[in-house]
Design a protein around this motif. Structure first.
Motif, mmCIF file in Angstrom:
data_model
loop_
_atom_site.group_PDB
_atom_site.id
_atom_site.type_symbol
_atom_site.label_atom_id
_atom_site.label_comp_id
_atom_site.label_asym_id
_atom_site.label_seq_id
_atom_site.Cartn_x
_atom_site.Cartn_y
_atom_site.Cartn_z
ATOM 1 N N SER A 103 -12.263 2.362 -2.182
ATOM 2 C CA SER A 103 -12.946 3.401 -2.192
ATOM 3 C C SER A 103 -14.460 3.340 -2.510
ATOM 4 O O SER A 103 -14.767 2.405 -3.314
ATOM 5 C CB SER A 103 -12.114 4.383 -3.307
ATOM 6 N N LYS A 133 0.824 -1.136 0.040
ATOM 7 C CA LYS A 133 -0.147 -0.047 -0.044
ATOM 8 C C LYS A 133 0.930 1.416 0.230
ATOM 9 O O LYS A 133 1.754 1.454 0.692
ATOM 10 C CB LYS A 133 -0.925 0.014 1.201
ATOM 11 N N THR A 175 -8.041 1.285 -5.427
ATOM 12 C CA THR A 175 -7.980 2.601 -4.430
ATOM 13 C C THR A 175 -8.516 2.471 -3.095
ATOM 14 O O THR A 175 -9.488 1.752 -3.248
ATOM 15 C CB THR A 175 -8.305 3.899 -5.024
ATOM 16 N N VAL A 176 -8.287 2.994 -2.129
ATOM 17 C CA VAL A 176 -8.656 3.081 -0.872
ATOM 18 C C VAL A 176 -9.157 4.412 -0.534
ATOM 19 O O VAL A 176 -8.764 5.349 -0.762
ATOM 20 C CB VAL A 176 -8.081 2.385 0.196
ATOM 21 N N ASN A 208 -2.768 5.989 -1.125
ATOM 22 C CA ASN A 208 -4.502 5.446 -1.289
ATOM 23 C C ASN A 208 -4.411 4.313 -2.402
ATOM 24 O O ASN A 208 -5.572 3.741 -2.757
ATOM 25 C CB ASN A 208 -5.361 6.179 -1.521
#
Length: 168
Positions: A100, A66, A167-168, A69
């Motif tokens: 996300s 990671k 993506t987060v 993001n």
């Protein structure tokens, strides 16, 4: 510490170590790199509507990186027995971070092992579903519509090996 690049040599050089991020809170500046993490996760091969029981694995490994993001995961899931009672679309669950809530579902490459494919489908990919921790499996082929294989399409030696970024 303020570093000002005034020559051709590197502005930051670390000898014998690396840069470690120890901040407990992220910067509000989107241009600040303040989050880096590596780790492992356990991918689970399952069905959406009713998870199967008695599933056993020959291989079940996952690693991730990671950066900010963006999460990139690798997984290798191979069944030794698909169990019984699974109903619904095939999923790989257990992603290390929730995706996300906005934007397009990121696609990734999944190398399909021995899963029975729906007639006419020639390729398989996956999508990380928004606001979730699973990969939805999608199969497609020339002139054929996209579809989601179901647990009935799995066999005792079904195998998925892949790398995805989301993506987060």
């Amino acid at each position: 510490l303020y570093i000002d690049q005034n020559g051709a040599a590197p502005a930051i050089e670390v000898d014998g170590g690396g840069i470690k991020f120890t901040n407990a809170t992220a910067s509000s500046d989107v241009n600040t790199l303040d989050d880096y993490e590596e780790g492992t996760w356990t991918p689970v091969f399952t069905a959406l509507t009713t998870p199967p029981t008695g599933v056993t694995y020959a291989t079940q490994t996952g690693v991730y990186t990671k950066v900010g993001n963006l999460v990139t995961v690798f997984f290798n899931v191979t069944l030794s027995a698909k169990g019984t009672g699974g109903v619904g679309e095939i999923r790989i669950t257990g992603l290390p971070f929730t995706s996300s809530a906005s934007g397009a579902n990121p696609r990734g490459s999944i190398d399909l092992g021995s899963v029975t494919l729906t007639s006419g489908k020639t390729a398989v990919t996956g999508a990380v579903i928004n606001s979730n921790t699973y990969v939805g499996i999608v199969e497609y082929g020339t002139g054929a519509a996209l579809s989601n294989p179901t647990w009935a399409n799995a066999v005792n030696t079904s195998s998925f090996v892949g790398t995805l970024s989301y993506t987060v």
